[in-house]
Design an enzyme around this catalytic site. Structure first.
Site, PDB file in Angstrom:
ATOM      1  N   GLU A 153       0.789  -1.193   0.171  1.00  0.00           N
ATOM      2  CA  GLU A 153       0.063  -0.042   0.032  1.00  0.00           C
ATOM      3  C   GLU A 153       0.764   1.206   0.029  1.00  0.00           C
ATOM      4  OE1 GLU A 153      -2.832  -0.242   3.126  1.00  0.00           O
ATOM      5  OE2 GLU A 153      -4.400  -1.762   1.984  1.00  0.00           O
TER       6      GLU A 153
ATOM      7  N   GLU B  77      -5.965  -7.845  -0.622  1.00  0.00           N
ATOM      8  CA  GLU B  77      -6.579  -7.649   0.824  1.00  0.00           C
ATOM      9  C   GLU B  77      -8.213  -7.481   0.550  1.00  0.00           C
ATOM     10  OE1 GLU B  77      -4.884  -4.733   3.471  1.00  0.00           O
ATOM     11  OE2 GLU B  77      -3.093  -5.418   3.253  1.00  0.00           O
TER      12      GLU B  77
END
Length: 383
Positions: free
Chosen positions: A199, A304
């Protein structure tokens, strides 16, 4: 003769194209969970651990260890590393169709400088898990969740606050960390992949990380990892932008590269639907065809996702909704049914394997206990 030769060449070219398409679509199917809140602390996952040590919520592992000091922090973390994930947890996951684990780690698992408060010791517990995983035929992706300088400023990067990762010294150090980390784990048969960075906060979402910086890092890190002899999968985050990656790190010059995207329904945006069951519709009607359209880039993994929604149903409908939502997502992300893994999407990793006081929205094990999660992955859902 020339005509016959031309026809033969056309047949050869057609065969090469067919074999390429078969290769593109023939990758493994990932039915995974994340082992979060373990080697990278997150207070919302383990609030009692924070409370017991007098550390406030939202503080990353840097702040946690800084507040406790190295001696107390090491004692506390050893207890946490030893207990948060167990062999029994992995056994239950494997018995319920899970095939892969994504294990977040911080750079400090292999590199701590003198002015950093982190403590070492997590590598021994990671290696223990890799042994357990091998015994259960679970495959592992080791994910660099926290990089020097913090790549997103959130606690899940190890240090909440400014995003200083793009500084050249931090990028260079990250590459060294990845090479070192890979060397330490690549001898374990369970390890099939390394994720280069979790991320990164790019300019597409208002962050400081330029895609030119990120792409250059990926190319250099890929080379460093291949140079230590690792031939497994290498994952790269999309930096919250699907439109940056067509043709990037394509075969044959690069191989076994996966793009990791994260899809959540509880943090705002179009995916966050007010009506609970509209989230299921969005998954089947929007996300499934979106993923199927990503044909001009490397294979895609949803690294995710969860069952959490901003407006869940209540009462008796709660678990029924969760059971439908989880199946919709597994199916849309390429992990279930007769066409599993046949397109660009090769599967997904639920966040998380468990949380304290959890249910099926964020805790896969609690979802299993509540008979919400599937026992196998033969089911179809999105039509």
């Amino acid at each position: 003769i020339n005509a016959e030769y031309g026809d033969q060449m056309k047949s050869v070219v057609a065969l090469i194209v067919l074999l390429f398409l078969i290769t593109v679509n023939a990758g493994p199917v990932f039915r995974g969970v994340n082992i979060g809140g373990w080697l990278v602390l997150e207070s919302w996952i383990t609030p009692s651990f924070y409370n017991a040590n007098g550390v406030g919520s939202g503080v990353g592992e840097w702040g946690f260890t800084q507040q406790l000091g190295k001696s107390r922090a090491l004692q506390a973390l050893r207890g946490h590393w030893d207990s948060w994930v167990s062999q029994a947890d992995l056994q239950k996951l494997a018995a319920n169709g899970i095939t892969h684990l994504r294990v977040p780690v911080g750079y400090w698992i292999v590199s701590i400088e003198s002015d950093e408060p982190f403590v070492s010791g997590g590598m021994d517990y990671l290696k223990r898990l890799l042994g357990w995983a091998n015994d259960l035929n679970l495959k592992v992706i080791v994910d660099l969740h926290g990089a020097p300088g913090s790549q997103n400023g959130h606690d899940n990067s190890g240090r909440d606050g400014p995003i200083n990762w793009p500084q050249p010294a931090n990028v260079d150090r990250t590459i060294t960390v990845l090479a070192n980390l890979t060397q330490q784990v690549m001898g374990y048969p369970a390890v099939v992949g390394i994720e280069l960075l979790n991320e990164p906060w790019t300019t597409s979402i208002g962050g400081p990380i330029q895609f030119s910086t990120l792409k250059d890092f990926y190319l250099r890190a890929y080379t460093a990892i291949r140079n230590v002899g690792f031939k497994g999968d290498i994952w790269i985050s999309d930096g919250w932008d699907n439109n940056q990656w067509n043709g990037f790190m394509s075969p044959p010059d690069y191989y076994n590269v996966y793009l990791d995207i994260h899809l959540y329904h509880c943090f705002g945006g179009d995916r966050d639907q007010t009506a609970p069951y509209a989230n299921i519709d969005y998954t089947c009607q929007k996300d499934k065809p979106m993923l199927a359209s990503l044909t001009q880039r490397d294979w895609t993994i949803v690294g995710e996702w969860s069952n959490a929604v901003s407006h869940p149903p209540s009462g008796n409908d709660y678990n029924s909704f969760m059971a439908s939502f989880v199946r919709a997502q597994w199916n849309a992300y390429g992990a279930s049914g007769t066409e599993a893994g046949s397109g660009p999407a090769k599967g997904a990793f639920f966040w998380n394997f468990k949380i304290e006081n959890g249910d099926a929205s964020w805790s896969y094990l609690d979802g299993i206990n509540a008979n919400v999660m599937p026992r196998n992955f033969t089911f179809e859902f999105c039509q």
